[in-house]
Design an enzyme around this catalytic site. Structure first.
Site, PDB file in Angstrom:
ATOM      1  N   ASN A  35       0.871  -1.169   0.000  1.00 53.82           N
ATOM      2  CA  ASN A  35       0.000   0.000   0.000  1.00 53.82           C
ATOM      3  C   ASN A  35       0.910   1.222   0.000  1.00 53.82           C
ATOM      4  O   ASN A  35       1.442   1.608   1.042  1.00 53.82           O
ATOM      5  CB  ASN A  35      -0.888  -0.052   1.247  1.00 53.82           C
ATOM      6  CG  ASN A  35      -1.885   1.083   1.294  1.00 53.82           C
ATOM      7  OD1 ASN A  35      -1.824   2.019   0.485  1.00 53.82           O
ATOM      8  ND2 ASN A  35      -2.794   1.021   2.248  1.00 53.82           N
ATOM      9  N   LYS A  77       3.119   0.761   3.283  1.00 51.25           N
ATOM     10  CA  LYS A  77       2.712  -0.257   4.261  1.00 51.25           C
ATOM     11  C   LYS A  77       2.747  -1.592   3.541  1.00 51.25           C
ATOM     12  O   LYS A  77       2.380  -1.668   2.368  1.00 51.25           O
ATOM     13  CB  LYS A  77       1.286   0.005   4.744  1.00 51.25           C
ATOM     14  CG  LYS A  77       1.163   1.237   5.595  1.00 51.25           C
ATOM     15  CD  LYS A  77      -0.257   1.336   6.154  1.00 51.25           C
ATOM     16  CE  LYS A  77      -0.541   2.745   6.603  1.00 51.25           C
ATOM     17  NZ  LYS A  77      -1.897   3.177   6.387  1.00 51.25           N
ATOM     18  N   ARG A 129      -2.410  -2.058  -3.642  1.00 49.84           N
ATOM     19  CA  ARG A 129      -3.639  -1.280  -3.475  1.00 49.84           C
ATOM     20  C   ARG A 129      -3.543  -0.075  -4.413  1.00 49.84           C
ATOM     21  O   ARG A 129      -2.587   0.694  -4.349  1.00 49.84           O
ATOM     22  CB  ARG A 129      -3.751  -0.798  -2.035  1.00 49.84           C
ATOM     23  CG  ARG A 129      -4.933   0.110  -1.860  1.00 49.84           C
ATOM     24  CD  ARG A 129      -4.964   0.730  -0.492  1.00 49.84           C
ATOM     25  NE  ARG A 129      -6.151   1.567  -0.404  1.00 49.84           N
ATOM     26  CZ  ARG A 129      -6.189   2.699   0.288  1.00 49.84           C
ATOM     27  NH1 ARG A 129      -5.137   3.122   0.945  1.00 49.84           N
ATOM     28  NH2 ARG A 129      -7.298   3.405   0.318  1.00 49.84           N
ATOM     29  N   HIS A 151     -12.748   2.820  -0.566  1.00 47.18           N
ATOM     30  CA  HIS A 151     -12.796   1.786   0.495  1.00 47.18           C
ATOM     31  C   HIS A 151     -13.462   0.509  -0.017  1.00 47.18           C
ATOM     32  O   HIS A 151     -13.977  -0.290   0.772  1.00 47.18           O
ATOM     33  CB  HIS A 151     -13.621   2.237   1.726  1.00 47.18           C
ATOM     34  CG  HIS A 151     -13.000   3.311   2.554  1.00 47.18           C
ATOM     35  ND1 HIS A 151     -13.754   4.268   3.195  1.00 47.18           N
ATOM     36  CD2 HIS A 151     -11.709   3.579   2.866  1.00 47.18           C
ATOM     37  CE1 HIS A 151     -12.953   5.080   3.864  1.00 47.18           C
ATOM     38  NE2 HIS A 151     -11.705   4.683   3.678  1.00 47.18           N
ATOM     39  N   GLY A 169     -13.367   4.765   9.734  1.00 47.32           N
ATOM     40  CA  GLY A 169     -11.970   4.895  10.164  1.00 47.32           C
ATOM     41  C   GLY A 169     -11.667   6.374  10.261  1.00 47.32           C
ATOM     42  O   GLY A 169     -12.546   7.170  10.606  1.00 47.32           O
ATOM     43  N   ASN A 170     -10.447   6.754   9.937  1.00 44.49           N
ATOM     44  CA  ASN A 170     -10.153   8.175   9.857  1.00 44.49           C
ATOM     45  C   ASN A 170     -10.903   8.749   8.650  1.00 44.49           C
ATOM     46  O   ASN A 170     -11.580   9.756   8.739  1.00 44.49           O
ATOM     47  CB  ASN A 170      -8.646   8.350   9.740  1.00 44.49           C
ATOM     48  CG  ASN A 170      -8.224   9.666  10.311  1.00 44.49           C
ATOM     49  OD1 ASN A 170      -9.041  10.411  10.862  1.00 44.49           O
ATOM     50  ND2 ASN A 170      -6.971   9.993  10.150  1.00 44.49           N
ATOM     51  N   ARG A 227     -12.071  15.345   7.186  1.00 40.77           N
ATOM     52  CA  ARG A 227     -12.823  15.775   5.994  1.00 40.77           C
ATOM     53  C   ARG A 227     -14.271  16.103   6.355  1.00 40.77           C
ATOM     54  O   ARG A 227     -14.868  15.424   7.198  1.00 40.77           O
ATOM     55  CB  ARG A 227     -12.825  14.672   4.930  1.00 40.77           C
ATOM     56  CG  ARG A 227     -11.472  14.371   4.369  1.00 40.77           C
ATOM     57  CD  ARG A 227     -11.584  13.371   3.206  1.00 40.77           C
ATOM     58  NE  ARG A 227     -10.329  12.688   3.029  1.00 40.77           N
ATOM     59  CZ  ARG A 227     -10.188  11.357   3.021  1.00 40.77           C
ATOM     60  NH1 ARG A 227     -11.236  10.574   3.155  1.00 40.77           N
ATOM     61  NH2 ARG A 227      -8.995  10.827   2.870  1.00 40.77           N
ATOM     62  N   MET A 264     -11.490   9.414  17.895  1.00 38.75           N
ATOM     63  CA  MET A 264     -12.756   9.203  18.604  1.00 38.75           C
ATOM     64  C   MET A 264     -12.537   8.885  20.092  1.00 38.75           C
ATOM     65  O   MET A 264     -13.371   9.231  20.927  1.00 38.75           O
ATOM     66  CB  MET A 264     -13.546   8.082  17.911  1.00 38.75           C
ATOM     67  CG  MET A 264     -14.974   7.969  18.352  1.00 38.75           C
ATOM     68  SD  MET A 264     -15.917   9.517  18.296  1.00 38.75           S
ATOM     69  CE  MET A 264     -16.381   9.612  16.566  1.00 38.75           C
ATOM     70  N   GLY A 300     -15.606   2.099  13.945  1.00 40.30           N
ATOM     71  CA  GLY A 300     -16.712   1.139  13.909  1.00 40.30           C
ATOM     72  C   GLY A 300     -16.440  -0.100  14.742  1.00 40.30           C
ATOM     73  O   GLY A 300     -17.332  -0.646  15.389  1.00 40.30           O
ATOM     74  N   GLU A 301     -15.186  -0.545  14.758  1.00 45.31           N
ATOM     75  CA  GLU A 301     -14.844  -1.776  15.488  1.00 45.31           C
ATOM     76  C   GLU A 301     -14.664  -1.534  16.982  1.00 45.31           C
ATOM     77  O   GLU A 301     -14.827  -2.444  17.785  1.00 45.31           O
ATOM     78  CB  GLU A 301     -13.547  -2.374  14.926  1.00 45.31           C
ATOM     79  CG  GLU A 301     -13.714  -2.939  13.528  1.00 45.31           C
ATOM     80  CD  GLU A 301     -12.380  -3.220  12.844  1.00 45.31           C
ATOM     81  OE1 GLU A 301     -11.399  -3.516  13.552  1.00 45.31           O
ATOM     82  OE2 GLU A 301     -12.322  -3.127  11.608  1.00 45.31           O
ATOM     83  N   ASN A 302     -14.280  -0.297  17.333  1.00 42.98           N
ATOM     84  CA  ASN A 302     -13.888  -0.045  18.724  1.00 42.98           C
ATOM     85  C   ASN A 302     -14.791   0.868  19.534  1.00 42.98           C
ATOM     86  O   ASN A 302     -14.786   0.810  20.756  1.00 42.98           O
ATOM     87  CB  ASN A 302     -12.474   0.548  18.758  1.00 42.98           C
ATOM     88  CG  ASN A 302     -11.448  -0.427  18.214  1.00 42.98           C
ATOM     89  OD1 ASN A 302     -11.259  -1.496  18.775  1.00 42.98           O
ATOM     90  ND2 ASN A 302     -10.813  -0.066  17.109  1.00 42.98           N
ATOM     91  N   GLU A 322      -8.327  -5.314   4.808  1.00 46.76           N
ATOM     92  CA  GLU A 322      -8.114  -4.974   3.406  1.00 46.76           C
ATOM     93  C   GLU A 322      -6.916  -5.710   2.820  1.00 46.76           C
ATOM     94  O   GLU A 322      -6.931  -6.114   1.667  1.00 46.76           O
ATOM     95  CB  GLU A 322      -7.944  -3.459   3.270  1.00 46.76           C
ATOM     96  CG  GLU A 322      -9.254  -2.736   3.498  1.00 46.76           C
ATOM     97  CD  GLU A 322      -9.096  -1.253   3.790  1.00 46.76           C
ATOM     98  OE1 GLU A 322      -8.733  -0.911   4.925  1.00 46.76           O
ATOM     99  OE2 GLU A 322      -9.341  -0.446   2.878  1.00 46.76           O
TER     100      GLU A 322
HETATM  101  P1  ADP Z   1      -7.563   4.691   8.647  1.00 49.68           P
HETATM  102  O1  ADP Z   1      -8.725   5.340   7.958  1.00 49.68           O
HETATM  103  O2  ADP Z   1      -6.423   5.629   8.867  1.00 49.68           O
HETATM  104  O3  ADP Z   1      -7.200   3.336   8.109  1.00 49.68           O
HETATM  105  P2  ADP Z   1      -8.520   3.273  11.009  1.00 49.68           P
HETATM  106  O4  ADP Z   1      -9.579   2.438  10.409  1.00 49.68           O
HETATM  107  O5  ADP Z   1      -7.333   2.617  11.582  1.00 49.68           O
HETATM  108  O6  ADP Z   1      -8.111   4.490  10.098  1.00 49.68           O
HETATM  109  O7  ADP Z   1      -9.226   4.148  12.167  1.00 49.68           O
HETATM  110  C1  ADP Z   1      -8.500   5.076  12.913  1.00 49.68           C
HETATM  111  C2  ADP Z   1      -9.457   5.779  13.887  1.00 49.68           C
HETATM  112  O8  ADP Z   1     -10.118   4.803  14.677  1.00 49.68           O
HETATM  113  C3  ADP Z   1      -8.757   6.665  14.881  1.00 49.68           C
HETATM  114  O9  ADP Z   1      -8.571   7.971  14.357  1.00 49.68           O
HETATM  115  C4  ADP Z   1      -9.758   6.695  16.026  1.00 49.68           C
HETATM  116  O10 ADP Z   1     -10.689   7.756  15.822  1.00 49.68           O
HETATM  117  C5  ADP Z   1     -10.495   5.383  15.918  1.00 49.68           C
HETATM  118  N1  ADP Z   1     -10.178   4.436  16.990  1.00 49.68           N
HETATM  119  C6  ADP Z   1      -9.174   3.554  17.053  1.00 49.68           C
HETATM  120  N2  ADP Z   1      -9.225   2.859  18.207  1.00 49.68           N
HETATM  121  C7  ADP Z   1     -10.291   3.300  18.880  1.00 49.68           C
HETATM  122  C8  ADP Z   1     -10.899   2.991  20.145  1.00 49.68           C
HETATM  123  N3  ADP Z   1     -10.393   2.058  20.947  1.00 49.68           N
HETATM  124  N4  ADP Z   1     -12.006   3.684  20.488  1.00 49.68           N
HETATM  125  C9  ADP Z   1     -12.529   4.620  19.684  1.00 49.68           C
HETATM  126  N5  ADP Z   1     -12.020   4.964  18.495  1.00 49.68           N
HETATM  127  C10 ADP Z   1     -10.918   4.321  18.096  1.00 49.68           C
END
Ligand code: ADP
Length: 412
Positions: free
Chosen positions: A10, A17, A94, A183, A213-214, A244, A286, A335-337, A387
Site C-alpha cells: 500500500n 505499508k 492497493r 474503500h 476509520g479516519n 474531511r 474518537m 466502527g470496530e472499537n 483490506e
Molecule cells: P484509517 O482510515 O487511517 O485506516 P482506522 O480504520 O485505523 O483508520 O481508524 C483510525 C481511527 O479509529 C482513529 O482515528 C480513532 O478515531 C479510531 N479508533 C481507534 N481505536 C479506537 C478505540 N479504541 N475507540 C474509539 N475509536 C478508536
C-alpha cells in the site's frame, strides 16, 4: 517449490505499508511500514510474525520509494522471506482509483499502467504514489506478476442513477465526473463476512456497511453487489470524517472564494484536512473525543452529535435504497472499537427493526460478532475489516487462475 506467498503493498505519497501472507492458511508472515519517505527522519517498522520475532525499528533517511522497497526486502530477507524468494507468487498493490474501467483486480501490464496514470487528474493525491510503488516493485522483480486491486472496483456495480451527479451530462462525461466511491476492498470483504456471520450466501443478503476509520464511508450492498456508496468523485463526499467535511453545499466553495477571498488550494486543505471532527472540535481521534464528552466538553459533544446525525441520515437513506435490510455492520477503527458510536447511531431506530444490545455492544473482541438482541428483525454486527487479506486473496486468485490448476512457481 510452490509459490504460495503474496506481498501486499500500500504505497502512499510518503509511506509504504506492507504485509507478506502465506495463502495456504492465509496467515501473516510479516507486517511493516516505512514512513516519512524523502525526509531525513524516515522510519521503518517491521514485525516478523511467522517467527514470533520482536518488532524491529530503524531510522535514517530513505530518499525514495525504491530505497524504501529495498529496505523492506532487506528486512524480509533477514527472516528468509526476501523479495527474491521463489515462494513469492505475486505482489498485490492497493490502487486507489480505477475509474469506470477497472471493475476487477487486474494483472498489471503497460496498458494498465497507462490507464492508472490517465486517472491521475481524478486522484491526484493517491494514484501517483500507487504508480511509484508498482514501478519500483516491477524493477525489483520483473518476472513476478503484479496485480492492481482497486479501491473503486467494488462500486462499479452502482446503477447510473446512483453513480451520476445531476449536472450537465456532457460536462460530466468530458471530465469523467461521477461518483466512484472508495474503500471498496473493505466494503467487499466486510459485506461478504457479514453474510458468513449470518450463515447465509452473500447473494441472499442485503447489508448496509459503515466503514468508520479516519476516512469514513457507507455502502448499500444488495445480494453481494454494491448499489450505493457515500464517497463520490473523491473521498471527500459523504460522512463526517476525521479531518474531511463530507457532504456540503457546493455553493460553500463559491462563497469562500467570492466572499472569503480564499484560493482553491486553501479550500482544498480546509475541506480535506481542517474539517470533519478536527475542524469541529480540534481532535480527530474518537477515543479523545469520547473522553472529552465524558468530561462535559461542549465542543466535543457537538462534534460527536454531528458525526452521529450524519451517520443516521445515511442509515435511513440506504435502508430506503435497499428496501429490505438484513444487517447493518460497523467496521474500521471507530466502527470496530467505539461502542458509544454504534449505540448512538442505532438508537431510536426500533421502527426499522434495528436495536443494539448494551451488553453485547460493550464486549471488546477482534472477532466478527452480532450486537443486536436475538429477536431483532435486522442484525447489527461488528466485523473487523482486513483490506490486506482481501487484496492478497484477490491477487492470489487471479494469479492462481493464470497459472491453471498447478501451484508451481509463477513466471517459469
Ligand atoms: P484509517 O482510515 O487511517 O485506516 P482506522 O480504520 O485505523 O483508520 O481508524 C483510525 C481511527 O479509529 C482513529 O482515528 C480513532 O478515531 C479510531 N479508533 C481507534 N481505536 C479506537 C478505540 N479504541 N475507540 C474509539 N475509536 C478508536
Amino acid at each position: 517449490m510452490s509459490s504460495t506467498r503474496v506481498l501486499v503493498l500500500n504505497s502512499g505519497s510518503s509511506s509504504v505499508k506492507y504485509q507478506l501472507l502465506d495463502m495456504r492458511d492465509r496467515g501473516r508472515l510479516a507486517v511493516g511500514l516505512v514512513e516519512r519517505i524523502g525526509e531525513e527522519t524516515s522510519r521503518l517498522r517491521h514485525t516478523p510474525l511467522h517467527s514470533g520475532g520482536e518488532t524491529r525499528e530503524s531510522a535514517g533517511p530513505v530518499p525514495d520509494h525504491e530505497a524504501a522497497l529495498k529496505a523492506v526486502s532487506a528486512e524480509l530477507a533477514k527472516d528468509g522471506l526476501g523479495l527474491d524468494s521463489p515462494e513469492l507468487a505475486a505482489i498485490g498493490h492497493r490502487v486507489v482509483h480505477g475509474g469506470k474501467r477497472f471493475t476487477e483486480p487486474t494483472v498489471i501490464d503497460d496498458t494498465v499502467l497507462a490507464e492508472i496514470e490517465r486517472l491521475i487528474p481524478v486522484a491526484p493525491l493517491h494514484n501517483p504514489a500507487n504508480l511509484t510503488g508498482i514501478r519500483t516493485a516491477q524493477a525489483l522483480r520483473p518476472d513476478l506478476p503484479q496485480v492492481a486491486v482497486f479501491d473503486t472496483a467494488f462500486h462499479t456495480t452502482m446503477p447510473e442513477s446512483a453513480a451520476r451527479y445531476a449536472i450537465d451530462v456532457r460536462t460530466a462525461d468530458e471530465h469523467r465526473i461521477r461518483r466512484y466511491g472508495f474503500h471498496g476492498t473493505s466494503h467487499a470483504y466486510v459485506s461478504r463476512a457479514t453474510a458468513e456471520l449470518l450463515g447465509r450466501a452473500p447473494e441472499e443478503v442485503n447489508v448496509i456497511v459503515l466503514h468508520l476509520g479516519n476516512g469514513a464511508s457507507a455502502s448499500a450492498v444488495r445480494g453481494g453487489k454494491c448499489v450505493e456508496t457515500s464517497m463520490g468523485l473523491t473521498p471527500l463526499e459523504g460522512l463526517v470524517m476525521g479531518t474531511r467535511s463530507g457532504d456540503l453545499d457546493p455553493a460553500v466553495i463559491f462563497h469562500l472564494v467570492r466572499v472569503g477571498g480564499m484560493s482553491m488550494d486553501e479550500i482544498d486543505t480546509l475541506l480535506n484536512k481542517r474539517s470533519g471532527l478536527t475542524g469541529l472540535c480540534g481532535d480527530n481521534d474518537m477515543r479523545e473525543i469520547r473522553r472529552r464528552v465524558d468530561e462535559g466538553d461542549e465542543r466535543a459533544r457537538l462534534a460527536f452529535d454531528i458525526y452521529i446525525h450524519r451517520l443516521k441520515k445515511y442509515i435511513g437513506a440506504y435502508y430506503a435504497v435497499l428496501g429490505r435490510v438484513d444487517a447493518v455492520v460497523f467496521t474500521a477503527g471507530v466502527g470496530e472499537n467505539a461502542a458509544p458510536v454504534r449505540e448512538a447511531a442505532i438508537a431510536d431506530l426500533e421502527t426499522l427493526g434495528l436495536a443494539v444490545d448494551a451488553e453485547l455492544n460493550a464486549v471488546r473482541s477482534d472477532e466478527a460478532r452480532l450486537i443486536s438482541p436475538a429477536d431483532s428483525r435486522v442484525a447489527v454486527a461488528v466485523v473487523p475489516t482486513d483490506e490486506e487479506l482481501e487484496i492478497a486473496t484477490q491477487t492470489y486468485a487471479l494469479v492462481g487462475r493464470d497459472r491453471g490448476a498447478g501451484s508451481e512457481r509463477v513466471g517459469e
